[in-house]
Design a protein around this motif. Structure first.
Motif, PDB file in Angstrom:
ATOM      1  N   GLY A  34      69.670  16.771  73.236  1.00 43.40           N
ATOM      2  CA  GLY A  34      69.301  17.199  74.581  1.00 43.40           C
ATOM      3  C   GLY A  34      68.083  18.086  74.669  1.00 43.40           C
ATOM      4  O   GLY A  34      67.857  18.740  75.700  1.00 43.40           O
ATOM      5  N   GLN A  35      67.271  18.104  73.617  1.00 44.59           N
ATOM      6  CA  GLN A  35      66.027  18.874  73.641  1.00 44.59           C
ATOM      7  C   GLN A  35      64.879  17.961  74.074  1.00 44.59           C
ATOM      8  O   GLN A  35      64.875  16.762  73.798  1.00 44.59           O
ATOM      9  N   SER A  36      63.891  18.544  74.735  1.00 45.21           N
ATOM     10  CA  SER A  36      62.723  17.756  75.127  1.00 45.21           C
ATOM     11  C   SER A  36      61.886  17.415  73.901  1.00 45.21           C
ATOM     12  O   SER A  36      61.822  18.182  72.937  1.00 45.21           O
ATOM     13  N   VAL A  37      61.264  16.262  73.937  1.00 43.89           N
ATOM     14  CA  VAL A  37      60.436  15.804  72.825  1.00 43.89           C
ATOM     15  C   VAL A  37      58.994  16.223  73.077  1.00 43.89           C
ATOM     16  O   VAL A  37      58.396  15.825  74.084  1.00 43.89           O
ATOM     17  N   PRO A  38      58.402  17.037  72.206  1.00 49.16           N
ATOM     18  CA  PRO A  38      57.029  17.501  72.414  1.00 49.16           C
ATOM     19  C   PRO A  38      56.017  16.388  72.159  1.00 49.16           C
ATOM     20  O   PRO A  38      56.382  15.284  71.730  1.00 49.16           O
ATOM     21  N   ASP A  39      54.756  16.695  72.400  1.00 47.11           N
ATOM     22  CA  ASP A  39      53.736  15.670  72.180  1.00 47.11           C
ATOM     23  C   ASP A  39      53.528  15.434  70.682  1.00 47.11           C
ATOM     24  O   ASP A  39      53.947  16.214  69.830  1.00 47.11           O
ATOM     25  N   ARG A  40      52.882  14.338  70.391  1.00 45.80           N
ATOM     26  CA  ARG A  40      52.704  13.876  69.010  1.00 45.80           C
ATOM     27  C   ARG A  40      52.027  14.929  68.135  1.00 45.80           C
ATOM     28  O   ARG A  40      52.415  15.149  66.989  1.00 45.80           O
ATOM     29  N   GLU A  41      50.999  15.582  68.676  1.00 48.34           N
ATOM     30  CA  GLU A  41      50.242  16.538  67.865  1.00 48.34           C
ATOM     31  C   GLU A  41      51.101  17.733  67.467  1.00 48.34           C
ATOM     32  O   GLU A  41      50.994  18.237  66.346  1.00 48.34           O
ATOM     33  N   GLN A  42      51.954  18.185  68.379  1.00 50.45           N
ATOM     34  CA  GLN A  42      52.868  19.278  68.035  1.00 50.45           C
ATOM     35  C   GLN A  42      53.800  18.862  66.906  1.00 50.45           C
ATOM     36  O   GLN A  42      54.066  19.646  65.985  1.00 50.45           O
ATOM     37  N   MET A  43      54.285  17.651  66.961  1.00 43.95           N
ATOM     38  CA  MET A  43      55.179  17.176  65.908  1.00 43.95           C
ATOM     39  C   MET A  43      54.438  17.014  64.586  1.00 43.95           C
ATOM     40  O   MET A  43      54.982  17.314  63.518  1.00 43.95           O
ATOM     41  N   ARG A  44      53.199  16.569  64.636  1.00 45.29           N
ATOM     42  CA  ARG A  44      52.410  16.426  63.408  1.00 45.29           C
ATOM     43  C   ARG A  44      52.219  17.774  62.709  1.00 45.29           C
ATOM     44  O   ARG A  44      52.159  17.837  61.477  1.00 45.29           O
ATOM     45  N   LYS A  45      52.136  18.845  63.482  1.00 47.58           N
ATOM     46  CA  LYS A  45      51.927  20.173  62.889  1.00 47.58           C
ATOM     47  C   LYS A  45      53.108  20.626  62.044  1.00 47.58           C
ATOM     48  O   LYS A  45      52.976  21.542  61.234  1.00 47.58           O
ATOM     49  N   ALA A  56      62.942  25.024  64.716  1.00 46.16           N
ATOM     50  CA  ALA A  56      62.604  26.293  65.361  1.00 46.16           C
ATOM     51  C   ALA A  56      61.198  26.250  65.961  1.00 46.16           C
ATOM     52  O   ALA A  56      60.970  26.731  67.078  1.00 46.16           O
ATOM     53  N   PHE A  57      60.255  25.648  65.247  1.00 48.14           N
ATOM     54  CA  PHE A  57      58.868  25.562  65.717  1.00 48.14           C
ATOM     55  C   PHE A  57      58.771  24.739  67.002  1.00 48.14           C
ATOM     56  O   PHE A  57      58.047  25.102  67.934  1.00 48.14           O
ATOM     57  N   LEU A  58      59.500  23.655  67.070  1.00 47.26           N
ATOM     58  CA  LEU A  58      59.383  22.734  68.206  1.00 47.26           C
ATOM     59  C   LEU A  58      60.210  23.152  69.410  1.00 47.26           C
ATOM     60  O   LEU A  58      59.885  22.775  70.540  1.00 47.26           O
ATOM     61  N   THR A  59      61.261  23.920  69.191  1.00 47.31           N
ATOM     62  CA  THR A  59      62.172  24.254  70.294  1.00 47.31           C
ATOM     63  C   THR A  59      62.198  25.737  70.641  1.00 47.31           C
ATOM     64  O   THR A  59      62.621  26.102  71.744  1.00 47.31           O
ATOM     65  N   GLY A  60      61.806  26.590  69.705  1.00 46.08           N
ATOM     66  CA  GLY A  60      61.927  28.030  69.915  1.00 46.08           C
ATOM     67  C   GLY A  60      63.343  28.533  69.714  1.00 46.08           C
ATOM     68  O   GLY A  60      63.632  29.724  69.904  1.00 46.08           O
ATOM     69  N   ASP A  61      64.236  27.649  69.297  1.00 50.05           N
ATOM     70  CA  ASP A  61      65.650  27.985  69.089  1.00 50.05           C
ATOM     71  C   ASP A  61      65.863  28.325  67.618  1.00 50.05           C
ATOM     72  O   ASP A  61      65.586  27.504  66.735  1.00 50.05           O
ATOM     73  N   GLU A  62      66.372  29.526  67.340  1.00 50.22           N
ATOM     74  CA  GLU A  62      66.593  29.979  65.967  1.00 50.22           C
ATOM     75  C   GLU A  62      68.027  29.723  65.491  1.00 50.22           C
ATOM     76  O   GLU A  62      68.420  30.185  64.417  1.00 50.22           O
ATOM     77  N   ALA A 186      44.205  23.529  44.873  1.00 51.36           N
ATOM     78  CA  ALA A 186      43.105  22.794  45.488  1.00 51.36           C
ATOM     79  C   ALA A 186      43.617  22.169  46.773  1.00 51.36           C
ATOM     80  O   ALA A 186      44.746  21.665  46.824  1.00 51.36           O
ATOM     81  N   ALA A 187      42.801  22.213  47.811  1.00 45.35           N
ATOM     82  CA  ALA A 187      43.233  21.757  49.134  1.00 45.35           C
ATOM     83  C   ALA A 187      42.495  20.495  49.560  1.00 45.35           C
ATOM     84  O   ALA A 187      41.318  20.304  49.249  1.00 45.35           O
ATOM     85  N   VAL A 188      43.219  19.663  50.305  1.00 45.32           N
ATOM     86  CA  VAL A 188      42.597  18.538  51.010  1.00 45.32           C
ATOM     87  C   VAL A 188      42.869  18.718  52.501  1.00 45.32           C
ATOM     88  O   VAL A 188      43.919  19.212  52.895  1.00 45.32           O
ATOM     89  N   THR A 189      41.901  18.316  53.305  1.00 48.81           N
ATOM     90  CA  THR A 189      42.030  18.497  54.759  1.00 48.81           C
ATOM     91  C   THR A 189      42.460  17.205  55.448  1.00 48.81           C
ATOM     92  O   THR A 189      42.087  16.930  56.582  1.00 48.81           O
ATOM     93  N   THR A 190      43.262  16.397  54.747  1.00 51.07           N
ATOM     94  CA  THR A 190      43.771  15.153  55.316  1.00 51.07           C
ATOM     95  C   THR A 190      44.992  15.385  56.205  1.00 51.07           C
ATOM     96  O   THR A 190      45.502  14.448  56.823  1.00 51.07           O
ATOM     97  N   GLY A 191      45.451  16.644  56.281  1.00 52.12           N
ATOM     98  CA  GLY A 191      46.559  16.991  57.156  1.00 52.12           C
ATOM     99  C   GLY A 191      46.073  17.621  58.440  1.00 52.12           C
ATOM    100  O   GLY A 191      45.058  17.206  59.006  1.00 52.12           O
ATOM    101  N   THR A 192      46.754  18.669  58.887  1.00 50.88           N
ATOM    102  CA  THR A 192      46.408  19.327  60.145  1.00 50.88           C
ATOM    103  C   THR A 192      45.803  20.714  59.925  1.00 50.88           C
ATOM    104  O   THR A 192      45.639  21.468  60.875  1.00 50.88           O
ATOM    105  N   THR A 193      45.464  21.042  58.675  1.00 49.23           N
ATOM    106  CA  THR A 193      44.908  22.353  58.332  1.00 49.23           C
ATOM    107  C   THR A 193      43.426  22.220  58.014  1.00 49.23           C
ATOM    108  O   THR A 193      43.026  21.340  57.245  1.00 49.23           O
ATOM    109  N   SER A 194      42.617  23.104  58.577  1.00 45.97           N
ATOM    110  CA  SER A 194      41.165  23.044  58.396  1.00 45.97           C
ATOM    111  C   SER A 194      40.735  23.770  57.130  1.00 45.97           C
ATOM    112  O   SER A 194      41.464  24.610  56.583  1.00 45.97           O
ATOM    113  N   ALA A 195      39.517  23.472  56.687  1.00 47.49           N
ATOM    114  CA  ALA A 195      38.954  24.157  55.523  1.00 47.49           C
ATOM    115  C   ALA A 195      38.861  25.660  55.765  1.00 47.49           C
ATOM    116  O   ALA A 195      39.118  26.463  54.859  1.00 47.49           O
ATOM    117  N   ALA A 196      38.525  26.051  56.981  1.00 44.93           N
ATOM    118  CA  ALA A 196      38.407  27.482  57.302  1.00 44.93           C
ATOM    119  C   ALA A 196      39.740  28.195  57.130  1.00 44.93           C
ATOM    120  O   ALA A 196      39.785  29.337  56.648  1.00 44.93           O
TER     121      ALA A 196
END
Length: 219
Positions: A34-45, A56-62, A186-196
């Protein structure tokens, strides 16, 4: 001569892409409770997070009880869709084969279940190119706790020396895990995290993808 005798990888957005299976499983689990489904980008994060943190990240419910319910439903759906929709990056396939040719040990430390990774590797014909897998079901505390990574170091090197071990990942969780374990990162930026964003953590290099990373920092 290559500095590292052992290279350990995260999986999602590092070696491969399971986005579609994750999005489908999250959407199903949230809808069922019964929780709302967030947008795709939020889920990708959330990719790379534990299921508890994802909820917890998607719903704010702990609530642990609700998070456990979400996790059960997620796994129920994932068992049906995850492996079928998963792909491995061509650069990852090339690198793993090259590391095998050079007798470099390889491992995967991931928040996915071990059997899930085994299924994906089998599907992609890459089982023989990975020497060890530690999933979330193999540890008591998930990343960024270093337990899994250090266990993999012990498994592949037969000792606790980390100076010739490299951990490769796409998220700040991976960067923090390596830092906590005292392992080069070593990091790759193929995910949702930037080089910065990665620049705040110790690293030997940051690259656009595994192919670039391999040319500059591994092979």
């Amino acid at each position: 001569m290559m500095k590292y005798s052992t290279v350990i990888f995260d999986f999602d957005y590092t070696l491969g892409d399971t986005t579609e299976g994750i999005i489908e499983s999250i959407s199903y689990a949230l809808s069922q409770i019964g929780q709302s489904v967030p947008d795709r980008e939020q889920m990708r994060k959330t990719i790379g997070m534990s299921l508890t943190k994802t909820y917890a990240f998607l719903t704010g419910d702990e609530s642990k009880q609700e998070a456990d319910h979400f996790a059960r439903l997620f796994k129920e759906k994932a068992d049906k869709v995850m492996t079928a929709s998963a792909t491995m990056y061509p650069e990852a396939v090339f690198l793993l084969k090259e590391l095998k040719r050079q007798h470099i040990k390889t491992g995967i430390v991931t928040t996915k279940y071990r059997h899930r990774i085994e299924g994906i590797l089998a599907k992609c014909g890459m089982t023989d190119y990975i020497d060890g897998i530690i999933g979330s079901d193999n540890v008591k505390i998930e990343k960024p706790n270093p337990q899994g990574l250090l266990s993999m170091v012990m498994l592949l090197t037969n000792d606790s020396f980390v100076s010739q071990v490299l951990y490769v990942g796409d998220s700040l969780i991976d960067a923090e895990t390596a830092q906590n374990a005292g392992v080069d990162f070593a990091a790759v930026t193929t995910g949702t995290t930037s080089a910065a964003e990665f620049s705040a953590f110790p690293h030997i290099g940051i690259a656009d993808n595994l192919g670039q990373l391999a040319r500059l920092y591994i092979l």
